[in-house]
Design a protein around this motif. Structure first.
Motif, PDB file in Angstrom:
ATOM      1  N   UNK A 160       0.860  -1.185   0.000  1.00 16.31           N
ATOM      2  CA  UNK A 160       0.000   0.000   0.000  1.00 16.31           C
ATOM      3  C   UNK A 160       0.895   1.233   0.000  1.00 16.31           C
ATOM      4  N   UNK A 161       0.698   2.117  -0.982  1.00 16.26           N
ATOM      5  CA  UNK A 161       1.494   3.335  -1.109  1.00 16.26           C
ATOM      6  C   UNK A 161       0.571   4.539  -0.956  1.00 16.26           C
ATOM      7  N   UNK A 162       0.783   5.397   0.062  1.00 13.12           N
ATOM      8  CA  UNK A 162      -0.061   6.592   0.215  1.00 13.12           C
ATOM      9  C   UNK A 162       0.008   7.481  -1.021  1.00 13.12           C
ATOM     10  N   UNK A 163      -1.138   7.999  -1.445  1.00 12.91           N
ATOM     11  CA  UNK A 163      -1.182   8.859  -2.629  1.00 12.91           C
ATOM     12  C   UNK A 163      -0.302  10.092  -2.470  1.00 12.91           C
ATOM     13  N   UNK A 164      -0.209  10.601  -1.240  1.00 12.67           N
ATOM     14  CA  UNK A 164       0.552  11.832  -1.014  1.00 12.67           C
ATOM     15  C   UNK A 164       2.049  11.647  -1.246  1.00 12.67           C
ATOM     16  N   UNK A 165       2.511  10.392  -1.262  1.00  8.69           N
ATOM     17  CA  UNK A 165       3.945  10.125  -1.412  1.00  8.69           C
ATOM     18  C   UNK A 165       4.379   9.962  -2.865  1.00  8.69           C
ATOM     19  N   UNK A 166       3.423   9.829  -3.777  1.00 10.17           N
ATOM     20  CA  UNK A 166       3.770   9.566  -5.174  1.00 10.17           C
ATOM     21  C   UNK A 166       2.899  10.404  -6.095  1.00 10.17           C
ATOM     22  N   UNK A 167       3.345  10.535  -7.337  1.00  6.19           N
ATOM     23  CA  UNK A 167       2.569  11.227  -8.353  1.00  6.19           C
ATOM     24  C   UNK A 167       2.012  10.242  -9.362  1.00  6.19           C
ATOM     25  N   UNK A 168       1.109  10.736 -10.208  1.00 10.38           N
ATOM     26  CA  UNK A 168       0.471   9.856 -11.189  1.00 10.38           C
ATOM     27  C   UNK A 168       1.470   9.314 -12.199  1.00 10.38           C
ATOM     28  N   UNK A 169       2.577  10.043 -12.408  1.00 12.30           N
ATOM     29  CA  UNK A 169       3.566   9.600 -13.395  1.00 12.30           C
ATOM     30  C   UNK A 169       4.555   8.587 -12.820  1.00 12.30           C
ATOM     31  N   UNK A 170       4.417   8.269 -11.540  1.00 13.96           N
ATOM     32  CA  UNK A 170       5.341   7.333 -10.899  1.00 13.96           C
ATOM     33  C   UNK A 170       5.217   5.941 -11.516  1.00 13.96           C
ATOM     34  N   UNK A 171       6.355   5.311 -11.714  1.00 17.23           N
ATOM     35  CA  UNK A 171       6.382   3.934 -12.195  1.00 17.23           C
ATOM     36  C   UNK A 171       6.910   3.027 -11.090  1.00 17.23           C
ATOM     37  N   UNK A 172       6.279   1.891 -10.945  1.00 19.47           N
ATOM     38  CA  UNK A 172       6.677   0.920  -9.922  1.00 19.47           C
ATOM     39  C   UNK A 172       7.185  -0.347 -10.601  1.00 19.47           C
ATOM     40  N   UNK A 173       8.275  -0.879 -10.074  1.00 18.52           N
ATOM     41  CA  UNK A 173       8.854  -2.114 -10.603  1.00 18.52           C
ATOM     42  C   UNK A 173       8.852  -3.158  -9.496  1.00 18.52           C
ATOM     43  N   UNK A 174       8.297  -4.315  -9.804  1.00 18.64           N
ATOM     44  CA  UNK A 174       8.290  -5.430  -8.854  1.00 18.64           C
ATOM     45  C   UNK A 174       9.369  -6.429  -9.254  1.00 18.64           C
ATOM     46  N   UNK A 175      10.245  -6.748  -8.309  1.00 19.21           N
ATOM     47  CA  UNK A 175      11.274  -7.763  -8.521  1.00 19.21           C
ATOM     48  C   UNK A 175      10.924  -8.987  -7.683  1.00 19.21           C
ATOM     49  N   UNK A 176      10.967 -10.149  -8.308  1.00 18.95           N
ATOM     50  CA  UNK A 176      10.808 -11.395  -7.564  1.00 18.95           C
ATOM     51  C   UNK A 176      12.132 -12.145  -7.605  1.00 18.95           C
ATOM     52  N   UNK A 177      12.425 -12.854  -6.517  1.00 15.75           N
ATOM     53  CA  UNK A 177      13.699 -13.569  -6.469  1.00 15.75           C
ATOM     54  C   UNK A 177      13.552 -14.852  -5.668  1.00 15.75           C
ATOM     55  N   UNK A 178      14.162 -15.905  -6.202  1.00 15.33           N
ATOM     56  CA  UNK A 178      14.308 -17.165  -5.472  1.00 15.33           C
ATOM     57  C   UNK A 178      15.694 -17.697  -5.788  1.00 15.33           C
ATOM     58  N   UNK A 179      16.472 -17.952  -4.744  1.00 19.83           N
ATOM     59  CA  UNK A 179      17.846 -18.402  -4.932  1.00 19.83           C
ATOM     60  C   UNK A 179      18.609 -17.374  -5.760  1.00 19.83           C
ATOM     61  N   UNK A 180      19.142 -17.754  -6.929  1.00 18.23           N
ATOM     62  CA  UNK A 180      19.906 -16.824  -7.762  1.00 18.23           C
ATOM     63  C   UNK A 180      19.068 -16.225  -8.890  1.00 18.23           C
ATOM     64  N   UNK A 181      17.827 -16.679  -9.043  1.00 15.42           N
ATOM     65  CA  UNK A 181      16.989 -16.255 -10.163  1.00 15.42           C
ATOM     66  C   UNK A 181      16.150 -15.042  -9.785  1.00 15.42           C
ATOM     67  N   UNK A 182      16.216 -13.996 -10.612  1.00 15.20           N
ATOM     68  CA  UNK A 182      15.456 -12.772 -10.364  1.00 15.20           C
ATOM     69  C   UNK A 182      14.783 -12.316 -11.653  1.00 15.20           C
ATOM     70  N   UNK A 183      13.517 -11.909 -11.550  1.00 20.61           N
ATOM     71  CA  UNK A 183      12.772 -11.375 -12.685  1.00 20.61           C
ATOM     72  C   UNK A 183      11.983 -10.156 -12.225  1.00 20.61           C
ATOM     73  N   UNK A 184      11.556  -9.324 -13.191  1.00 19.81           N
ATOM     74  CA  UNK A 184      10.882  -8.086 -12.809  1.00 19.81           C
ATOM     75  C   UNK A 184       9.781  -7.733 -13.799  1.00 19.81           C
ATOM     76  N   UNK A 185       8.903  -6.825 -13.349  1.00 24.26           N
ATOM     77  CA  UNK A 185       7.821  -6.313 -14.181  1.00 24.26           C
ATOM     78  C   UNK A 185       7.489  -4.901 -13.715  1.00 24.26           C
ATOM     79  N   UNK A 186       7.107  -4.032 -14.660  1.00 22.40           N
ATOM     80  CA  UNK A 186       6.870  -2.614 -14.354  1.00 22.40           C
ATOM     81  C   UNK A 186       5.418  -2.238 -14.594  1.00 22.40           C
TER      82      UNK A 186
END
Length: 232
Positions: A160-186
């Motif tokens: 949960x990200x408070x609206x007051x902390x970010x703008x509409x143009x903000x982009x968020x990237x999620x990184x997942x990781x298990x062991x040595x393998x890492x993948x992401x999505x924006x």
């Protein structure tokens, strides 16, 4: 295939089996660290020898040739480019300088890499709700990065990200990781706002179908009344 023959010893300690998990394509090292100076080290997989050191040189067997490494100082076995066929029960037996033989047993399960994560978001009150999901049978580590606030590390796929902390143009990237393998999505937070204003994609599609049906019904009634008036 090399078979393990019993090694005479004055005493033997057997450590209970430990479950381990590796990912296809990674380099996997068994978590062992022999503290006593070993005179002999033997690794077996499903009772077949895979690596052996007798104080002079290391011999590798079967498919482990050219794709594994045995650390002669601590007994750690590393498998390079892990494959599904590497799954099995592994046993490390080593003979110390005190002529004590010890056994360490591991069950290795090889998993496919996690899928590329899918991100979504919506608005709840004064916060953006970001969700990240991936197809994988074990718990994943999640890391969220937004270009306007410090890195957020969570072990759950929702933040949960408070609206007051970010703008509409903000982009968020999620990184997942298990062991040595890492993948992401924006994802862009503008998608959250568009859903808030216009409803979700499914809601907009449903409303559009209802409107089209009403228009068709009205048109049919108008045509019917017109033909009725002409015929009369």
């Amino acid at each position: 295939r090399g078979q393990r023959s019993p090694t005479p010893s004055s005493s033997c300690a057997n450590i209970c089996c430990r479950d381990l998990f590796g990912v296809v394509g990674e380099n996997f090292s068994f978590p062992v660290n022999i503290r006593k100076n070993p005179e002999e080290i033997i690794w077996t997989k499903n009772k077949d020898k895979v690596a052996e050191w007798e104080g002079q040189k290391t011999t590798y067997f079967t498919s482990f040739r050219n794709r594994s490494f045995l650390n002669e100082e601590n007994g750690c076995l590393t498998i390079f480019n892990l494959q599904n066929s590497d799954a099995g029960i592994y046993v490390l037996e080593y003979l110390s300088t005190q002529k004590e033989s010890s056994l360490l047993t591991f069950t290795l399960t090889v998993l496919p890499p996690p899928s590329k994560p899918e991100t979504s978001c919506n608005v709840s009150g004064d916060s953006f709700v970001l969700k990240c999901t991936a197809d994988f049978p074990k718990p994943l580590n999640y890391t969220w990065k937004l270009n306007s606030i410090p890195q957020i590390v969570h072990h759950v796929p929702e933040v949960f990200i408070p609206k007051k902390d970010v703008g509409a143009s903000t982009k968020a990237v999620c990184f997942i990781k298990f062991s040595q393998t890492e993948k992401s999505s924006e994802i862009s937070l503008t998608e959250c706002l568009s859903d808030e204003k216009g409803g979700s994609h499914h809601e907009r599609s449903r409303n559009g179908l209802i409107a089209a049906f009403i228009c068709m019904a009205v048109a049919a009634i108008v045509v019917f009344l017109y033909k009725r008036a002409v015929n009369s």
